[in-house]
Design a protein around this motif. Structure first.
Motif, PDB file in Angstrom:
ATOM      1  N   UNK A  59     -43.846 -30.481 -43.128  1.00  0.00           N
ATOM      2  CA  UNK A  59     -43.154 -31.754 -43.298  1.00  0.00           C
ATOM      3  C   UNK A  59     -43.967 -32.621 -44.245  1.00  0.00           C
ATOM      4  N   UNK A  60     -43.349 -33.040 -45.362  1.00  0.00           N
ATOM      5  CA  UNK A  60     -44.042 -33.875 -46.336  1.00  0.00           C
ATOM      6  C   UNK A  60     -43.926 -35.342 -45.952  1.00  0.00           C
ATOM      7  N   UNK A  61     -44.588 -36.207 -46.714  1.00  0.00           N
ATOM      8  CA  UNK A  61     -44.638 -37.630 -46.392  1.00  0.00           C
ATOM      9  C   UNK A  61     -43.352 -38.382 -46.730  1.00  0.00           C
ATOM     10  N   UNK A  62     -42.563 -37.881 -47.693  1.00  0.00           N
ATOM     11  CA  UNK A  62     -41.343 -38.570 -48.114  1.00  0.00           C
ATOM     12  C   UNK A  62     -40.376 -37.573 -48.739  1.00  0.00           C
ATOM     13  N   UNK A  63     -39.142 -38.028 -49.000  1.00  0.00           N
ATOM     14  CA  UNK A  63     -38.171 -37.149 -49.652  1.00  0.00           C
ATOM     15  C   UNK A  63     -38.686 -36.687 -51.012  1.00  0.00           C
ATOM     16  N   UNK A  64     -39.246 -37.605 -51.774  1.00  0.00           N
ATOM     17  CA  UNK A  64     -39.928 -37.262 -53.022  1.00  0.00           C
ATOM     18  C   UNK A  64     -41.415 -37.352 -52.716  1.00  0.00           C
ATOM     19  N   UNK A  65     -41.977 -36.231 -52.333  1.00  0.00           N
ATOM     20  CA  UNK A  65     -43.339 -36.186 -51.815  1.00  0.00           C
ATOM     21  C   UNK A  65     -44.352 -36.699 -52.831  1.00  0.00           C
ATOM     22  N   UNK A  66     -45.384 -37.368 -52.306  1.00  0.00           N
ATOM     23  CA  UNK A  66     -46.464 -37.876 -53.136  1.00  0.00           C
ATOM     24  C   UNK A  66     -47.310 -36.705 -53.603  1.00  0.00           C
ATOM     25  N   UNK A  67     -47.413 -36.547 -54.928  1.00  0.00           N
ATOM     26  CA  UNK A  67     -48.159 -35.420 -55.481  1.00  0.00           C
ATOM     27  C   UNK A  67     -48.696 -35.787 -56.853  1.00  0.00           C
ATOM     28  N   UNK A  68     -49.828 -35.177 -57.195  1.00  0.00           N
ATOM     29  CA  UNK A  68     -50.441 -35.389 -58.509  1.00  0.00           C
ATOM     30  C   UNK A  68     -50.218 -34.132 -59.351  1.00  0.00           C
ATOM     31  N   UNK A  69     -49.760 -34.304 -60.598  1.00  0.00           N
ATOM     32  CA  UNK A  69     -49.539 -33.132 -61.450  1.00  0.00           C
ATOM     33  C   UNK A  69     -50.824 -32.318 -61.613  1.00  0.00           C
TER      34      UNK A  69
END
Length: 137
Positions: free
Chosen positions: A90-100
């Motif tokens: 389960x990620x933190x949000x629908x558009x998960x926080x991520x760094x390229x």
């Protein structure tokens, strides 16, 4: 007992419907190759919109890769991801926080902008410069 089981099932279904963008389930049929070589210790998880989350245990650092449809970038999650080992995450949000994935650390290939992504095949270049291809279902 039947009422309790029915209630728990209903709660689970509601949870899945509400969090379908955040909930990644394991895809046991998916296969992963790195530079054309099949990779064994990679768990592929997929959500409702075919975003993928790769848990790569074949590397010493056990990397996580997140490829989302909305931005078409291979990224490393920055927020903690809650997982039931080998089953669901389960990620933190629908558009998960991520760094390229950093472009400067790619050694063997030219910088690859974005991701090649269809409903059954995803390709991206990891930070080592290897071409990672994921085939779904």
């Amino acid at each position: 007992m039947k009422k309790l089981l029915l209630l728990l099932t209903l709660i689970l279904v509601i949870f899945i419907v509400l969090h379908r963008q955040r909930l990644f389930l394991r895809d046991p049929i998916a296969s992963v190759t790195r530079d054309g070589q099949k990779v064994a210790n990679v768990v592929v998880m997929i959500n409702y919109t075919n975003d993928i989350l790769l848990q790569d245990a074949s590397t010493p650092t056990k990397r996580l890769y997140l490829v989302q449809n909305w931005n078409h970038l291979a990224a490393a999650p920055t927020a903690p991801i809650k997982c039931l080992q080998g089953f669901a995450c389960l990620t933190d949000a629908d558009q998960a926080t991520a760094a390229p994935i950093p472009v400067g650390s790619r050694g063997r290939r030219e910088p690859f902008q974005g991701v090649t992504m269809t409903s059954r095949h995803i390709e991206f270049v990891d930070e080592d410069g290897a071409l990672v291809a994921v085939t779904l279902r």
